[in-house]
Design a protein around this motif. Structure first.
Motif, PDB file in Angstrom:
ATOM      1  N   GLY A  84     -65.956  35.358  87.868  1.00  0.00           N
ATOM      2  CA  GLY A  84     -67.136  35.373  87.002  1.00  0.00           C
ATOM      3  C   GLY A  84     -67.030  34.360  85.875  1.00  0.00           C
ATOM      4  O   GLY A  84     -67.970  33.624  85.602  1.00  0.00           O
ATOM      5  N   ALA A  85     -65.890  34.321  85.205  1.00  0.00           N
ATOM      6  CA  ALA A  85     -65.668  33.312  84.156  1.00  0.00           C
ATOM      7  C   ALA A  85     -65.577  31.956  84.847  1.00  0.00           C
ATOM      8  O   ALA A  85     -64.824  31.790  85.808  1.00  0.00           O
ATOM      9  N   LYS A  86     -66.347  31.012  84.358  1.00  0.00           N
ATOM     10  CA  LYS A  86     -66.427  29.703  85.014  1.00  0.00           C
ATOM     11  C   LYS A  86     -65.641  28.641  84.256  1.00  0.00           C
ATOM     12  O   LYS A  86     -65.501  28.691  83.049  1.00  0.00           O
TER      13      LYS A  86
ATOM     14  N   GLY B  17     -68.309  27.436  76.654  1.00  0.00           N
ATOM     15  CA  GLY B  17     -68.397  28.889  76.636  1.00  0.00           C
ATOM     16  C   GLY B  17     -68.567  29.553  77.988  1.00  0.00           C
ATOM     17  O   GLY B  17     -68.670  30.779  78.067  1.00  0.00           O
ATOM     18  N   ALA B  18     -68.573  28.794  79.072  1.00  0.00           N
ATOM     19  CA  ALA B  18     -68.758  29.386  80.405  1.00  0.00           C
ATOM     20  C   ALA B  18     -67.598  30.298  80.789  1.00  0.00           C
ATOM     21  O   ALA B  18     -67.742  31.149  81.662  1.00  0.00           O
ATOM     22  N   CYS B  19     -66.479  30.152  80.128  1.00  0.00           N
ATOM     23  CA  CYS B  19     -65.280  30.930  80.443  1.00  0.00           C
ATOM     24  C   CYS B  19     -65.067  32.111  79.496  1.00  0.00           C
ATOM     25  O   CYS B  19     -64.004  32.731  79.512  1.00  0.00           O
ATOM     26  N   THR B  20     -66.062  32.456  78.703  1.00  0.00           N
ATOM     27  CA  THR B  20     -65.898  33.497  77.679  1.00  0.00           C
ATOM     28  C   THR B  20     -65.574  34.850  78.302  1.00  0.00           C
ATOM     29  O   THR B  20     -66.241  35.301  79.230  1.00  0.00           O
ATOM     30  N   VAL B  21     -64.536  35.475  77.784  1.00  0.00           N
ATOM     31  CA  VAL B  21     -64.152  36.847  78.129  1.00  0.00           C
ATOM     32  C   VAL B  21     -63.792  37.535  76.816  1.00  0.00           C
ATOM     33  O   VAL B  21     -63.691  36.887  75.774  1.00  0.00           O
TER      34      VAL B  21
ATOM     35  N   LEU C 218     -55.492  31.612  80.749  1.00  0.00           N
ATOM     36  CA  LEU C 218     -56.068  32.888  81.146  1.00  0.00           C
ATOM     37  C   LEU C 218     -57.162  32.665  82.180  1.00  0.00           C
ATOM     38  O   LEU C 218     -57.258  33.411  83.151  1.00  0.00           O
ATOM     39  N   LEU C 219     -57.971  31.635  82.004  1.00  0.00           N
ATOM     40  CA  LEU C 219     -59.041  31.349  82.964  1.00  0.00           C
ATOM     41  C   LEU C 219     -58.479  31.118  84.359  1.00  0.00           C
ATOM     42  O   LEU C 219     -58.962  31.710  85.340  1.00  0.00           O
ATOM     43  N   ASP C 220     -57.463  30.289  84.482  1.00  0.00           N
ATOM     44  CA  ASP C 220     -56.880  30.022  85.801  1.00  0.00           C
ATOM     45  C   ASP C 220     -56.224  31.271  86.379  1.00  0.00           C
ATOM     46  O   ASP C 220     -56.315  31.524  87.580  1.00  0.00           O
TER      47      ASP C 220
END
Length: 169
Positions: free
Chosen positions: A37-39, A48-52, A25-27
């Motif tokens: 925004g999600a890193k 947790g930098a990718c939290t959505v 999902l991040l990619d």
């Protein structure tokens, strides 16, 4: 082999081609939808930098395969504000210096929003710190983050309607 999935991302329903079933999902958010925004911090679900939010729940988007989320509702930091009006959690992070370099901030904010929506924040700083422990801040802005979550929780609970539509008062 390509797949099409349907996601509602920040309120917009979209049919999205997935060229590879291994796409996270991040990619998908960063590379296909240009929502950066999600890193990608650790790419292992540890920072947790990718939290959505997916269907209202906090997830590490680096661990979720996009194809497994067909039909889901995704909320990212880009969809949090309403026009020029910041979400109360965003306002609280600014007011309490809940960030320094800003790399972790989108994930911290989305985790805080999820935490509050899950009714897990309460008014206990230790409880907030524990519930936010999956989001790391290398700069050490934890005191401001905790204060921001507590203030946003209070503000959101004061603004919450006392009854929901269809419920008796």
């Amino acid at each position: 082999m390509s797949f099409d999935i349907v996601l509602t991302v920040n309120g917009t329903r979209r049919t999205i081609p997935i060229p590879d079933p291994r796409v996270t999902l991040l990619d998908l958010l960063r590379e296909s939808l240009h929502l950066t925004g999600a890193k990608k911090g650790c790419d292992r679900g540890q920072c947790g930098a990718c939290t959505v939010l997916v269907d209202g729940r906090r997830i590490n988007s680096c661990l979720a395969l996009a194809v497994s989320l067909d039909g889901a509702e995704i909320l990212t930091i880009e969809g949090l504000a309403e026009g020029d009006r910041l979400h109360p959690v965003q306002e609280a992070f600014i007011a309490h210096d809940g960030f320094q370099c800003g790399f972790c901030t989108p994930g911290q904010i989305m985790s805080a929003v999820g935490l509050i929506r899950e009714a897990q924040a309460g008014d206990d700083p230790e409880r907030v710190r524990e519930a936010m422990s999956g989001n790391l801040c290398r700069c050490g802005a934890y005191a401001g983050i905790t204060e921001a979550v507590l203030e946003a929780q209070k503000a959101l609970s004061q603004n919450a309607p006392t009854t929901r539509q269809g419920e008796a008062a």
